[in-house]
Every structure is written in C-alpha cells, then in structure tokens.
Design a protein around this motif. Structure first.
Motif, mmCIF file in Angstrom:
data_model
loop_
_atom_site.group_PDB
_atom_site.id
_atom_site.type_symbol
_atom_site.label_atom_id
_atom_site.label_comp_id
_atom_site.label_asym_id
_atom_site.label_seq_id
_atom_site.Cartn_x
_atom_site.Cartn_y
_atom_site.Cartn_z
ATOM 1 N N LEU A 53 -6.869 19.837 -4.492
ATOM 2 C CA LEU A 53 -6.046 20.960 -3.507
ATOM 3 C C LEU A 53 -6.041 19.496 -2.052
ATOM 4 C CD1 LEU A 53 -5.310 21.932 -1.042
ATOM 5 C CD2 LEU A 53 -7.211 21.286 0.302
ATOM 6 N N ILE A 54 -4.283 19.110 -2.313
ATOM 7 C CA ILE A 54 -4.412 18.031 -1.670
ATOM 8 C C ILE A 54 -3.811 18.214 -0.382
ATOM 9 C CG2 ILE A 54 -2.527 15.721 -1.274
ATOM 10 C CD1 ILE A 54 -1.755 16.352 -4.427
ATOM 11 N N ILE A 83 2.938 15.508 -10.511
ATOM 12 C CA ILE A 83 3.370 14.388 -9.433
ATOM 13 C C ILE A 83 1.290 13.505 -9.957
ATOM 14 C CG2 ILE A 83 4.035 14.961 -8.272
ATOM 15 C CD1 ILE A 83 1.607 16.304 -6.163
ATOM 16 N N LEU A 84 1.241 12.665 -9.533
ATOM 17 C CA LEU A 84 0.266 11.666 -10.066
ATOM 18 C C LEU A 84 0.072 11.853 -8.684
ATOM 19 C CD1 LEU A 84 1.150 8.686 -11.292
ATOM 20 C CD2 LEU A 84 0.188 10.669 -12.782
ATOM 21 N N VAL A 85 -2.685 11.808 -9.157
ATOM 22 C CA VAL A 85 -2.662 12.013 -7.345
ATOM 23 C C VAL A 85 -4.247 11.267 -7.222
ATOM 24 C CG1 VAL A 85 -2.326 14.361 -6.653
ATOM 25 C CG2 VAL A 85 -4.203 13.677 -8.421
ATOM 26 N N GLU A 86 -4.452 10.950 -6.841
ATOM 27 C CA GLU A 86 -5.999 10.142 -6.649
ATOM 28 C C GLU A 86 -6.956 10.470 -6.128
ATOM 29 O OE1 GLU A 86 -8.075 6.327 -3.977
ATOM 30 O OE2 GLU A 86 -5.350 6.721 -3.434
ATOM 31 N N ASN A 130 -10.744 16.635 -4.797
ATOM 32 C CA ASN A 130 -9.885 16.852 -3.192
ATOM 33 C C ASN A 130 -9.078 15.623 -3.643
ATOM 34 O OD1 ASN A 130 -9.552 16.202 -0.826
ATOM 35 N ND2 ASN A 130 -11.652 15.003 0.226
ATOM 36 N N LEU A 131 -8.016 15.520 -3.211
ATOM 37 C CA LEU A 131 -7.141 14.803 -3.959
ATOM 38 C C LEU A 131 -6.103 14.243 -2.626
ATOM 39 C CD1 LEU A 131 -6.103 17.102 -6.993
ATOM 40 C CD2 LEU A 131 -7.732 14.623 -6.622
ATOM 41 N N SER A 132 -5.416 13.172 -2.878
ATOM 42 C CA SER A 132 -4.237 11.934 -2.530
ATOM 43 C C SER A 132 -3.415 11.737 -2.118
ATOM 44 C CB SER A 132 -4.607 11.505 -1.227
ATOM 45 O OG SER A 132 -4.861 10.530 -0.638
#
Length: 120
Positions: free
Chosen positions: A33-34, A57-60, A71-73
């Motif tokens: 989840l972002i 997409i890319l996530v951190e 838990n993403l951003s």
C-alpha cells in the motif's frame, strides 16, 4: 521469493486505487500500500492524477508488517517507468557498479581531452 528490505526500490503493478491510497503487487506477488500521505509532498486531491490501474511504477519500501505486506512510498523518488530507460532492475549493489566504472570513465575522458584514440 526475494528478500525485500527498507529502502529498496521495487517495480510494482498498480492493482487498486482508493480515497486513501494505492494498492500494488510486486513482480513476485507481495502486496503493498502506498498511503495517500506517501504519494506527494503536496496536497493530493485525486490519486488517479498520479497513477492508473495496471500501470507499472517504482516504489520505495518504507517497511513491512508481520504478514509481509509492504508499506511503500513514491513521493521522494522518480516513480514513473519510461520507455527511454526501460525497466529498472533492483540492484542490491547500490553505487558499487558506478564506483567500479568511474576510474575507467575518468581515464577515457582524460584520453579524449589529450587527443589519444581509444584502443579497440
């Protein structure tokens, strides 16, 4: 299953959008989840202005819970995959490849400045 750690940058697919965030799946089927607060440093009125369902997409990675949900951003990275660069592969070596290539690039540039032709 790959080992995912805080700070990793992963490629994911957007599978759902709600009023509070973006649901994604990693390429090896981890769920994440972002949260809306991790989409932008500015007010987010419409999450669909940032991503679309089905988009990669890319996530951190900010963290993961006991069920391995992530838990993403996306707010502090360039999250859009572009055809110009192709898909970005996660590299656990960090800047090591750049560190190894830097002396070669410096030598090549110095030779170019001096007018020395590169060896084929």
């Amino acid at each position: 299953m790959i080992n995912i750690e805080v700070g990793d940058i992963l490629e994911v697919k957007v599978v759902g959008i709600t009023h509070y965030g973006i649901f994604v799946n990693t390429l090896d089927n981890h769920n994440g989840l972002i949260h809306i607060s991790e989409i932008s440093n500015y007010f987010v009125k419409n999450i669909s202005d940032f991503v679309s369902i089905g988009e990669n997409i890319l996530v951190e990675v900010l963290g993961k819970d006991e069920n391995n949900r992530l838990n993403l951003s996306i707010k502090n990275i360039n999250y859009k995959l572009t055809p110009r660069y192709g898909k970005i592969k996660d590299n656990k070596n960090g800047f090591k490849p750049l560190q190894m290539k830097l002396p070669i690039w410096i030598r090549e540039k110095m030779n170019e400045i001096k007018g020395i032709e590169p060896k084929e």
